[in-house]
Design a protein around this motif. Structure first.
Motif, PDB file in Angstrom:
ATOM      1  N   CYS A 115      27.539  44.998  38.247  1.00 25.91           N
ATOM      2  CA  CYS A 115      27.672  43.812  37.381  1.00 25.91           C
ATOM      3  C   CYS A 115      29.110  43.522  36.963  1.00 25.91           C
ATOM      4  O   CYS A 115      29.460  42.360  36.763  1.00 25.91           O
ATOM      5  CB  CYS A 115      26.773  43.952  36.158  1.00 25.91           C
ATOM      6  N   PRO A 116      30.000  44.530  36.792  1.00 25.94           N
ATOM      7  CA  PRO A 116      31.382  44.191  36.425  1.00 25.94           C
ATOM      8  C   PRO A 116      32.213  43.641  37.591  1.00 25.94           C
ATOM      9  O   PRO A 116      33.426  43.472  37.457  1.00 25.94           O
ATOM     10  CB  PRO A 116      31.975  45.522  35.956  1.00 25.94           C
ATOM     11  N   GLY A 117      31.578  43.390  38.741  1.00 24.46           N
ATOM     12  CA  GLY A 117      32.320  42.976  39.939  1.00 24.46           C
ATOM     13  C   GLY A 117      33.276  41.811  39.699  1.00 24.46           C
ATOM     14  O   GLY A 117      34.394  41.800  40.223  1.00 24.46           O
ATOM     15  N   PHE A 118      32.870  40.825  38.905  1.00 26.14           N
ATOM     16  CA  PHE A 118      33.740  39.666  38.683  1.00 26.14           C
ATOM     17  C   PHE A 118      35.001  40.086  37.922  1.00 26.14           C
ATOM     18  O   PHE A 118      36.098  39.629  38.224  1.00 26.14           O
ATOM     19  CB  PHE A 118      32.995  38.564  37.918  1.00 26.14           C
ATOM     20  N   VAL A 119      34.860  40.983  36.947  1.00 26.86           N
ATOM     21  CA  VAL A 119      36.033  41.434  36.172  1.00 26.86           C
ATOM     22  C   VAL A 119      36.935  42.300  37.065  1.00 26.86           C
ATOM     23  O   VAL A 119      38.166  42.183  37.016  1.00 26.86           O
ATOM     24  CB  VAL A 119      35.606  42.186  34.893  1.00 26.86           C
ATOM     25  N   TYR A 120      36.334  43.138  37.916  1.00 23.17           N
ATOM     26  CA  TYR A 120      37.126  43.867  38.921  1.00 23.17           C
ATOM     27  C   TYR A 120      37.879  42.849  39.803  1.00 23.17           C
ATOM     28  O   TYR A 120      39.027  43.068  40.182  1.00 23.17           O
ATOM     29  CB  TYR A 120      36.211  44.728  39.800  1.00 23.17           C
ATOM     30  N   GLY A 121      37.211  41.758  40.145  1.00 25.75           N
ATOM     31  CA  GLY A 121      37.833  40.715  40.981  1.00 25.75           C
ATOM     32  C   GLY A 121      39.009  40.050  40.275  1.00 25.75           C
ATOM     33  O   GLY A 121      40.047  39.791  40.891  1.00 25.75           O
ATOM     34  N   LEU A 122      38.864  39.788  38.979  1.00 27.93           N
ATOM     35  CA  LEU A 122      39.962  39.186  38.205  1.00 27.93           C
ATOM     36  C   LEU A 122      41.176  40.112  38.214  1.00 27.93           C
ATOM     37  O   LEU A 122      42.321  39.668  38.393  1.00 27.93           O
ATOM     38  CB  LEU A 122      39.555  38.956  36.744  1.00 27.93           C
ATOM     39  N   ALA A 123      40.917  41.420  38.011  1.00 24.75           N
ATOM     40  CA  ALA A 123      42.011  42.405  37.986  1.00 24.75           C
ATOM     41  C   ALA A 123      42.709  42.442  39.349  1.00 24.75           C
ATOM     42  O   ALA A 123      43.942  42.487  39.432  1.00 24.75           O
ATOM     43  CB  ALA A 123      41.466  43.780  37.625  1.00 24.75           C
ATOM     44  N   THR A 124      41.919  42.399  40.416  1.00 23.63           N
ATOM     45  CA  THR A 124      42.485  42.435  41.768  1.00 23.63           C
ATOM     46  C   THR A 124      43.315  41.183  42.034  1.00 23.63           C
ATOM     47  O   THR A 124      44.436  41.251  42.549  1.00 23.63           O
ATOM     48  CB  THR A 124      41.344  42.541  42.818  1.00 23.63           C
ATOM     49  N   ALA A 125      42.759  40.037  41.658  1.00 26.07           N
ATOM     50  CA  ALA A 125      43.478  38.767  41.864  1.00 26.07           C
ATOM     51  C   ALA A 125      44.799  38.787  41.104  1.00 26.07           C
ATOM     52  O   ALA A 125      45.839  38.360  41.616  1.00 26.07           O
ATOM     53  CB  ALA A 125      42.606  37.607  41.380  1.00 26.07           C
ATOM     54  N   GLN A 126      44.760  39.302  39.874  1.00 25.15           N
ATOM     55  CA  GLN A 126      45.982  39.359  39.062  1.00 25.15           C
ATOM     56  C   GLN A 126      47.043  40.183  39.775  1.00 25.15           C
ATOM     57  O   GLN A 126      48.213  39.812  39.827  1.00 25.15           O
ATOM     58  CB  GLN A 126      45.640  39.951  37.684  1.00 25.15           C
ATOM     59  N   GLN A 127      46.636  41.310  40.360  1.00 31.99           N
ATOM     60  CA  GLN A 127      47.597  42.168  41.063  1.00 31.99           C
ATOM     61  C   GLN A 127      48.209  41.454  42.265  1.00 31.99           C
ATOM     62  O   GLN A 127      49.407  41.558  42.512  1.00 31.99           O
ATOM     63  CB  GLN A 127      46.911  43.466  41.515  1.00 31.99           C
ATOM     64  N   PHE A 128      47.390  40.737  43.017  1.00 28.31           N
ATOM     65  CA  PHE A 128      47.909  40.002  44.179  1.00 28.31           C
ATOM     66  C   PHE A 128      48.885  38.918  43.737  1.00 28.31           C
ATOM     67  O   PHE A 128      49.857  38.636  44.421  1.00 28.31           O
ATOM     68  CB  PHE A 128      46.752  39.378  44.979  1.00 28.31           C
ATOM     69  N   ILE A 129      48.638  38.323  42.581  1.00 28.81           N
ATOM     70  CA  ILE A 129      49.494  37.226  42.123  1.00 28.81           C
ATOM     71  C   ILE A 129      50.791  37.754  41.516  1.00 28.81           C
ATOM     72  O   ILE A 129      51.874  37.292  41.875  1.00 28.81           O
ATOM     73  CB  ILE A 129      48.718  36.311  41.149  1.00 28.81           C
ATOM     74  N   VAL A 130      50.718  38.737  40.624  1.00 27.80           N
ATOM     75  CA  VAL A 130      51.960  39.205  39.980  1.00 27.80           C
ATOM     76  C   VAL A 130      52.873  39.920  40.982  1.00 27.80           C
ATOM     77  O   VAL A 130      54.082  39.942  40.805  1.00 27.80           O
ATOM     78  CB  VAL A 130      51.734  40.096  38.725  1.00 27.80           C
ATOM     79  N   SER A 131      52.294  40.477  42.043  1.00 28.47           N
ATOM     80  CA  SER A 131      53.138  41.165  43.033  1.00 28.47           C
ATOM     81  C   SER A 131      53.728  40.184  44.049  1.00 28.47           C
ATOM     82  O   SER A 131      54.358  40.612  45.019  1.00 28.47           O
ATOM     83  CB  SER A 131      52.326  42.225  43.759  1.00 28.47           C
ATOM     84  N   ASP A 132      53.468  38.883  43.858  1.00 31.01           N
ATOM     85  CA  ASP A 132      54.032  37.838  44.721  1.00 31.01           C
ATOM     86  C   ASP A 132      53.384  37.797  46.114  1.00 31.01           C
ATOM     87  O   ASP A 132      53.929  37.220  47.040  1.00 31.01           O
ATOM     88  CB  ASP A 132      55.561  38.055  44.860  1.00 31.01           C
ATOM     89  N   ALA A 133      52.217  38.443  46.251  1.00 30.75           N
ATOM     90  CA  ALA A 133      51.539  38.401  47.542  1.00 30.75           C
ATOM     91  C   ALA A 133      50.797  37.075  47.734  1.00 30.75           C
ATOM     92  O   ALA A 133      50.638  36.597  48.852  1.00 30.75           O
ATOM     93  CB  ALA A 133      50.564  39.566  47.653  1.00 30.75           C
ATOM     94  N   CYS A 134      50.317  36.475  46.632  1.00 31.30           N
ATOM     95  CA  CYS A 134      49.558  35.214  46.703  1.00 31.30           C
ATOM     96  C   CYS A 134      49.905  34.339  45.510  1.00 31.30           C
ATOM     97  O   CYS A 134      50.242  34.861  44.438  1.00 31.30           O
ATOM     98  CB  CYS A 134      48.057  35.462  46.601  1.00 31.30           C
ATOM     99  N   ASP A 135      49.765  33.019  45.695  1.00 33.63           N
ATOM    100  CA  ASP A 135      49.932  32.089  44.565  1.00 33.63           C
ATOM    101  C   ASP A 135      48.580  31.636  44.013  1.00 33.63           C
ATOM    102  O   ASP A 135      48.446  31.341  42.832  1.00 33.63           O
ATOM    103  CB  ASP A 135      50.716  30.841  45.010  1.00 33.63           C
ATOM    104  N   ASN A 136      47.592  31.525  44.889  1.00 32.00           N
ATOM    105  CA  ASN A 136      46.259  31.051  44.480  1.00 32.00           C
ATOM    106  C   ASN A 136      45.189  32.010  44.978  1.00 32.00           C
ATOM    107  O   ASN A 136      45.136  32.288  46.182  1.00 32.00           O
ATOM    108  CB  ASN A 136      45.955  29.679  45.100  1.00 32.00           C
ATOM    109  N   VAL A 137      44.348  32.485  44.080  1.00 37.47           N
ATOM    110  CA  VAL A 137      43.256  33.383  44.494  1.00 37.47           C
ATOM    111  C   VAL A 137      41.939  32.866  43.899  1.00 37.47           C
ATOM    112  O   VAL A 137      41.892  32.472  42.731  1.00 37.47           O
ATOM    113  CB  VAL A 137      43.500  34.838  44.023  1.00 37.47           C
ATOM    114  N   LEU A 138      40.910  32.858  44.737  1.00 38.59           N
ATOM    115  CA  LEU A 138      39.574  32.451  44.298  1.00 38.59           C
ATOM    116  C   LEU A 138      38.726  33.703  44.082  1.00 38.59           C
ATOM    117  O   LEU A 138      38.636  34.543  44.980  1.00 38.59           O
ATOM    118  CB  LEU A 138      38.944  31.570  45.388  1.00 38.59           C
TER     119      LEU A 138
END
Ligand code: UT7
Length: 389
Positions: A115-138
């Motif tokens: 059930c926490p999968g979406f929050v795990y997803g938010l954390a993962t997306a944040q990492q991809f964005i702050v590390s400059d790997a991506c600008d937009n993550v769904l």
């Protein structure tokens, strides 16, 4: 390099139209509306029709989120689908969603964290964005639990529902977006919420079917104990890590599993009832979809708006838990320019964007040059006056 932040700039949800009420369940199960409502807070749940799947619900929620963000599917850097109920064991449902969205060649993966999968997803997306790997993550949370439910088992049949929710995260340079997160797991409690058959331990066979191992099984009491033990603590940690206090939280949007569990987490951190969002009454527990669906509803109802700080917390199969504090970013509705961008083919709009970017970069460079020249001239004048004097 400027600090990068991961803002939630768009959101969407999809909930099937078919509803099963507690009264409907009373007809087939040894249960009652009174028992279900007082023990869980649930009055009804939404359930898919035969032609709907996890991928179709996820795609519908994602399309709404992309539209509200004003971002085209092909401009995404990554798609994450959090689910424990995919269309198939393989291929990953994330690729089906990527294809259905027309997000050509965009990387996509399925994240399984209960059930926490979406929050795990938010954390993962944040990492991809702050590390400059991506600008937009769904990030999508989608679940179709009704097809894994034994409708003769009152321990699970009364609790779950189907649905999907999605968020678009985009890079920003203001300190907002995902401010903190806490992820946790304790596999020692695996057997308390499990779908025993169909994996490598008990591959599908006549025997697994006869034993009903393809249905979700749950020890509700154990999960309840675990949830009340970890939830408040995880919420408190995320608030602290964000450098905030409970008073700074505008709304608590928890995983909708049981209203009594939600109230206990809120009590632990001292959040008053009016700052807690609960919609379990209408949807039941939609697992990884419950937080994004609740977030969308809170926004639709005006309970939260851009600039507000929201706290999420969830627990589930694994056992797992996760919490996050998010400051909501840019407006949710498409701006005129993003609408234009969405409606134009990229071969028309991309050159315009490039020219605008190049021109503004050139102007900034020229301006910086002028400022440096003025500073040098003023320094030279001051030195000359000092020498003359
Ligand atoms: O996303 C994570 C997914 N899982 C959860 O969130 C589940 C967390 N657990 C819970 O929400 C609660 O434990 C439940 C709602 C599942 C159960 O509530 P409870 O207060 O823990 O009830 P219980 O399991 O202690 O059962 C109390 C009684 C039992 O009868 P006896 O032994 O006292 O005679 C059960 O047999 O309620 C009975 N019972 C039911 N009665 C009517 C259990 N399920 C039902 C039912 N209808 N559906």
């Amino acid at each position: 390099m400027t600090q990068r932040y991961a803002n939630i700039i768009g959101w969407g949800k999809y909930v099937p139209s078919r509803v099963i009420t507690n009264a409907d369940l009373e007809k087939t199960l040894d249960t009652s509306d009174e028992w279900i409502f007082t023990r869980t807070g649930i009055r009804q749940r939404h359930v898919v029709s035969p032609d709907e799947y996890t991928s179709t619900m996820a795609t519908a929620a994602a399309e709404e989120a992309l539209e509200s963000a004003g971002v085209r599917a092909r401009d995404l850097g990554l798609i994450i689908v959090a689910t424990s109920s995919p269309d198939y064991l393989t291929p990953p449902v994330s690729s089906q969603v990527q294809h259905a969205l027309g997000a050509k060649d965009v990387g996509a993966f399925t994240l399984v964290a209960g059930c926490p999968g979406f929050v795990y997803g938010l954390a993962t997306a944040q990492q991809f964005i702050v590390s400059d790997a991506c600008d937009n993550v769904l990030v999508i949370g989608a679940e179709l639990i009704s097809r894994y439910t034994d409708w003769n088992d009152r321990a699970t049949a009364v609790l779950f529902g189907d649905g999907a929710g999605a968020a678009v995260l985009q890079v920003g340079d203001e300190p907002s977006g995902v401010l903190s997160y806490v992820l946790g797991s304790d596999g020692s409690g695996a057997e308390h919420l499990i779908l025993p058959g169909g994996g490598t331990v008990a591959p599908p066979s006549q025997e697994t079917l006869d034993q009903g191992l393809h249905y979700l099984r749950m020890n509700g009491r154990q999960i309840f104990r675990f949830a009340t033990r970890v939830l408040g603590k995880a919420l408190h940690q995320a608030i602290q890590q964000a450098g905030l206090t409970t008073d700074d939280i505008d709304l608590f949007v928890p995983h909708q599993a049981n209203s009594r569990i939600i109230e206990s987490a809120a009590r632990y951190v001292g959040l008053p009832r009016e700052k807690v969002f609960i919609n379990i009454e209408q949807y039941g527990n939609t697992s990884a979809a419950s937080i994004p669906i609740a977030m969308c509803e809170a926004l639709e109802q005006g309970r939260i708006k851009t600039g507000d700080t929201v706290a999420f917390v969830a627990f589930g199969a694994g056992l797992t838990w996760a919490s996050a504090v998010v400051k909501l970013g840019e407006p949710s509705m498409p701006t005129p320019i993003s609408r234009l961008r969405l409606s134009l083919p990229s071969r028309l709009f991309d050159p315009i964007t490039r020219v605008t970017r190049t021109t503004s970069a050139g102007l900034m460079k020229a301006l910086a040059g002028c400022l440096a020249l003025i500073t040098a001239l003023r320094r030279r004048g001051a030195k000359r006056r000092k020498d003359d004097g």
